[in-house]
Write a protein that holds these residues in place. Structure first.
Motif, PDB file in Angstrom:
ATOM      1  N   ASP A  84      -4.409  12.226   4.199  1.00 55.37           N
ATOM      2  CA  ASP A  84      -4.207  10.817   3.847  1.00 55.37           C
ATOM      3  C   ASP A  84      -3.788   9.998   5.069  1.00 55.37           C
ATOM      4  O   ASP A  84      -4.335   8.926   5.326  1.00 55.37           O
ATOM      5  N   TRP A 141      -9.726   1.174  -1.386  1.00 53.39           N
ATOM      6  CA  TRP A 141     -10.817   1.872  -0.702  1.00 53.39           C
ATOM      7  C   TRP A 141     -11.974   2.104  -1.667  1.00 53.39           C
ATOM      8  O   TRP A 141     -11.779   2.393  -2.840  1.00 53.39           O
ATOM      9  N   ARG A 159      -6.785   3.230  -5.395  1.00 48.75           N
ATOM     10  CA  ARG A 159      -5.804   2.233  -5.865  1.00 48.75           C
ATOM     11  C   ARG A 159      -5.462   1.239  -4.763  1.00 48.75           C
ATOM     12  O   ARG A 159      -5.120   0.090  -5.040  1.00 48.75           O
ATOM     13  N   ASP A 160      -5.561   1.681  -3.532  1.00 48.60           N
ATOM     14  CA  ASP A 160      -5.252   0.812  -2.402  1.00 48.60           C
ATOM     15  C   ASP A 160      -6.480   0.066  -1.886  1.00 48.60           C
ATOM     16  O   ASP A 160      -6.465  -0.476  -0.786  1.00 48.60           O
ATOM     17  N   MET A 188       0.838  -1.200   0.000  1.00 53.70           N
ATOM     18  CA  MET A 188       0.000   0.000   0.000  1.00 53.70           C
ATOM     19  C   MET A 188       0.875   1.253   0.000  1.00 53.70           C
ATOM     20  O   MET A 188       1.919   1.299   0.642  1.00 53.70           O
ATOM     21  N   ARG A 189       0.420   2.293  -0.700  1.00 57.12           N
ATOM     22  CA  ARG A 189       1.168   3.535  -0.728  1.00 57.12           C
ATOM     23  C   ARG A 189       0.998   4.265   0.593  1.00 57.12           C
ATOM     24  O   ARG A 189      -0.097   4.348   1.136  1.00 57.12           O
ATOM     25  N   ASN A 190       2.098   4.813   1.087  1.00 61.01           N
ATOM     26  CA  ASN A 190       1.968   5.658   2.254  1.00 61.01           C
ATOM     27  C   ASN A 190       1.873   7.116   1.809  1.00 61.01           C
ATOM     28  O   ASN A 190       1.926   7.435   0.628  1.00 61.01           O
ATOM     29  N   ALA A 216      -5.274   7.774  -4.942  1.00 58.28           N
ATOM     30  CA  ALA A 216      -4.361   6.912  -4.191  1.00 58.28           C
ATOM     31  C   ALA A 216      -5.121   5.948  -3.281  1.00 58.28           C
ATOM     32  O   ALA A 216      -4.794   4.761  -3.200  1.00 58.28           O
ATOM     33  N   LEU A 217      -6.133   6.445  -2.579  1.00 55.98           N
ATOM     34  CA  LEU A 217      -6.912   5.576  -1.707  1.00 55.98           C
ATOM     35  C   LEU A 217      -7.646   4.506  -2.511  1.00 55.98           C
ATOM     36  O   LEU A 217      -7.705   3.339  -2.103  1.00 55.98           O
ATOM     37  N   ARG A 220      -6.212   7.000   6.817  1.00 52.22           N
ATOM     38  CA  ARG A 220      -5.735   5.616   6.913  1.00 52.22           C
ATOM     39  C   ARG A 220      -5.713   5.143   8.362  1.00 52.22           C
ATOM     40  O   ARG A 220      -5.979   3.973   8.647  1.00 52.22           O
TER      41      ARG A 220
END
Length: 244
Positions: free
Chosen positions: A79, A120, A117-118, A1-3, A114-115, A83
């Motif tokens: 972000d 959500w 893609r992870d 997952m991207r931070n 971004a969310l 998370r």
């Protein structure tokens, strides 16, 4: 997952958002995803001034202090907080609301992409007075709430042809806040004008008794038209408590 650091680096820009509050995990109280665990991002500012608005602290600076109620935050900070709030949800869902979140659609884009893609699910609640633009590509569902005359707003201010037509053409549900069955004529006219794929109605009210009483009066008309009838779970569970 991207931070959050990767989010900022990958987009090359860290846009700021005007945030009223972030909270969760809680339940989505309204709309098609009612009852689903969710995290909420409530943004500040709104071009409308509905008389029954249940979040006037996001825009009414005659009654509330803007400096107390709305803070400027980087997308990275937002972000990180979202998370943290969603860490305990098995299939996290973010509801972006307001205020009017589409006032900040450009600043929202990279954060929501971004969310999503992870993994959500992303839902946005809007009054329909702002065009969604390219943000529609990052949203699983728009809950569009065209305001009726019960809002106290003149029609030319609350019903915007271009934005509502654009929202009706993407993945959206039109949700109408109603006080009684006499307002179905007004709802039907908007539905006939914009042809949304899905329509639900919801009783206006900030206490459980009012919501239930009005829901009972709306049920026959909703059934007759094939419209959905949705509750306000947060009101039924917690009343008018903020941040629930």
């Amino acid at each position: 997952m991207r931070n959050a650091t990767q989010l900022r680096a990958s987009n090359g820009v860290n846009r700021d958002l005007w945030v009223s509050e972030m909270f969760g995990p809680t339940f989505q109280g309204e709309g098609l995803s009612v009852g689903r665990p969710a995290v909420f991002l409530r943004l500040g500012h709104c071009p409308l001034a509905c008389v029954w608005c249940d979040t006037p602290y996001t825009w009414d600076w005659t009654r509330f202090s803007r400096s107390d109620e709305v803070r400027r935050m980087t997308s990275t900070a937002v972000d990180i907080k979202l998370r943290e709030l969603g860490a305990g949800i098995q299939s996290p869902m973010l509801v972006v609301t307001g205020g009017e979140p589409l006032l900040q659609k450009s600043a929202l884009a990279s954060l929501l992409q971004a969310l999503r893609r992870d993994g959500w699910r992303i839902e946005v609640e809007t009054s329909g007075v702002c065009d969604p633009g390219s943000l529609a590509d990052s949203i699983d569902l728009f809950t569009v709430s065209p305001k009726l005359s019960n809002s106290g707003m003149p029609e030319q201010r609350r019903i915007k042809e271009g934005p509502l037509a654009a929202l009706a053409a993407v993945t959206a549900v039109f949700k109408f806040v109603m006080r009684g069955p006499h307002e179905f004529t007004e709802v039907d006219a908007i539905v006939d004008r914009f042809h949304p794929a899905r329509v639900v109605v919801m009783a206006e009210g900030t206490d459980p008794e009012t919501v239930l009483r009005r829901s009972r009066t709306l049920a026959p008309g909703a059934l007759a038209r094939g419209y959905g009838l949705v509750p306000r779970w947060h009101i039924l569970l917690w009343g008018d408590a903020r941040g629930r």
